[in-house]
Design an enzyme around this catalytic site. Structure first.
Site, PDB file in Angstrom:
ATOM      1  N   ALA A  67       0.860  -1.184   0.000  1.00  0.00           N
ATOM      2  CA  ALA A  67       0.000   0.000   0.000  1.00  0.00           C
ATOM      3  C   ALA A  67       0.897   1.236   0.000  1.00  0.00           C
ATOM      4  O   ALA A  67       2.052   1.181   0.426  1.00  0.00           O
ATOM      5  CB  ALA A  67      -0.902  -0.023   1.228  1.00  0.00           C
ATOM      6  N   GLY A 111       0.555  -5.080   0.963  1.00  0.00           N
ATOM      7  CA  GLY A 111      -0.651  -5.189   0.147  1.00  0.00           C
ATOM      8  C   GLY A 111      -0.388  -5.852  -1.197  1.00  0.00           C
ATOM      9  O   GLY A 111      -1.302  -6.439  -1.788  1.00  0.00           O
ATOM     10  N   GLU A 114      -0.646  -9.430  -0.491  1.00  0.00           N
ATOM     11  CA  GLU A 114      -2.063  -9.724  -0.224  1.00  0.00           C
ATOM     12  C   GLU A 114      -2.874  -9.740  -1.517  1.00  0.00           C
ATOM     13  O   GLU A 114      -3.759 -10.577  -1.704  1.00  0.00           O
ATOM     14  CB  GLU A 114      -2.625  -8.686   0.750  1.00  0.00           C
ATOM     15  CG  GLU A 114      -1.998  -8.814   2.132  1.00  0.00           C
ATOM     16  CD  GLU A 114      -2.420  -7.689   3.065  1.00  0.00           C
ATOM     17  OE1 GLU A 114      -2.116  -6.512   2.758  1.00  0.00           O
ATOM     18  OE2 GLU A 114      -3.039  -7.968   4.094  1.00  0.00           O
ATOM     19  N   GLU A 134       4.612  -5.133   7.160  1.00  0.00           N
ATOM     20  CA  GLU A 134       3.864  -4.060   7.837  1.00  0.00           C
ATOM     21  C   GLU A 134       4.321  -3.817   9.270  1.00  0.00           C
ATOM     22  O   GLU A 134       4.243  -2.696   9.768  1.00  0.00           O
ATOM     23  CB  GLU A 134       2.358  -4.374   7.830  1.00  0.00           C
ATOM     24  CG  GLU A 134       1.688  -4.265   6.466  1.00  0.00           C
ATOM     25  CD  GLU A 134       1.701  -5.554   5.659  1.00  0.00           C
ATOM     26  OE1 GLU A 134       2.513  -6.462   5.965  1.00  0.00           O
ATOM     27  OE2 GLU A 134       0.899  -5.662   4.715  1.00  0.00           O
TER      28      GLU A 134
END
Ligand code: HXC
Length: 260
Positions: A67, A111, A114, A134
């Site tokens: 992200a 992300g 993911e 993260e």
């Protein structure tokens, strides 16, 4: 799609829809706009009768480095909670009924990892690196990483990845079952396209049922999953393609599926 997307590139090869993440300067860092554009493109392919399978890919250096940290840095809890920022619309990808293959080279972090795991399977180039870093930013995965990674690689390795934030290379990812195949970098796109074209040649109703049934294995118990699979298996005997597929085998010829 209503307007030209800025952070993805969309094209087709035969019956395969291909979405390339395209924020090269930020290593395809995922912001809300990119995720919205990706979701819209996949939904459009899902609704398009000319498409049978999709590929999501990135650049050689990065599938996606996570992200967008710059965009997230100053958000408060109230911002992200009320606006559903960062996590907004990721679930769109899970609503796609046709198969989606992730073709991953370079970094697939946070992300990005993911997103790859939300696809139906991952084909990795030999330079791929997966990770959930993260924890280094004092947060945790927010798009299913703590749920899908343990299901893919088991608790011990998932804990290791999520708690240490270390990266896993393509070979380790294949050994652990996170990716289905590893290929040389220069063969990645051909390999993914070959797999997608193979899938497109099968009867679409059986492809949709197969995807739905395998996904059940992740979300429910064994008895329910087996019963669900049995119902879908029986239901496919209502298709013309099942008659064609089995008749073609008996008659020793290639089947001609009409996807109905
Ligand atoms: C914003 C990013 C970025 C990211 C890289 N960049 N990752 N920008 N968000 N996630 C930018 C860098 O700031 C830099 O911009 C440019 O991309 C190139 O990156 P470098 O760091 O210079 O490249 P390199 O030295 O090769 O290192 C690559 C890297 C590193 C190891 C991937 O960039 C990195 O650690 N990135 C962050 C990975 C991460 O923590 N991801 C998880 C994010 S949290 P400039 O302008 O300097 O050239 C997350 C939560 C998910 O994903 C929640 C989902 C809902």
């Amino acid at each position: 799609m209503t307007s030209t997307p800025e952070f993805i590139q969309v094209r087709t090869e035969g019956r395969v829809g291909i979405v390339t993440l395209y924020r090269p300067k930020q290593l395809n860092a995922l912001n809300d706009q990119l995720i919205d554009e990706l979701g819209a493109a996949l939904k459009a392919f899902d609704a398009d009768e000319a498409i049978g399978c999709m590929i999501v890919t990135g650049s050689e250096k990065a599938f996606a480095a996570g992200a967008d940290i710059g965009a997230m840095a100053s958000y408060s809890f109230a911002d992200v909670y009320q606006g559903d920022y960062i996590t907004r619309n990721w679930e769109t990808i899970r609503q796609i009924r046709k198969p989606v293959i992730a073709a991953v080279s370079g970094f697939a972090l946070g992300g990005g990892c993911e997103l790859a795991m939300m696809c139906d399977f991952i084909i990795a180039a030999d330079n791929a690196k997966f990770g959930q870093p993260e924890i280094k930013l004092a947060v945790i995965p927010g798009a299913g990483g703590t749920q899908r990674l343990p299901r893919a690689v088991g608790k011990s390795k998932a804990m290791d990845m999520v708690l240490t934030g270390r990266m896993m290379d393509a070979q380790e990812a294949e050994r652990a079952g996170l990716v289905s195949r590893v290929v040389p970098l220069d063969k990645l796109q051909d390999e993914a396209l070959g797999a997608a074209l193979t899938i497109c040649n099968y009867s679409l109703p059986s492809v949709l049922a197969a995807k739905e049934s395998v996904n059940r294995a992740f979300e429910g118990g064994l008895s329910d999953g087996v019963m669900f699979e049995r119902r879908l298996f029986h239901a496919l005997f209502a298709t013309a393609d099942q008659k064609e597929g089995m008749a073609a085998f008996v008659e020793k010829r290639k089947p001609e599926f009409r996807h109905c």
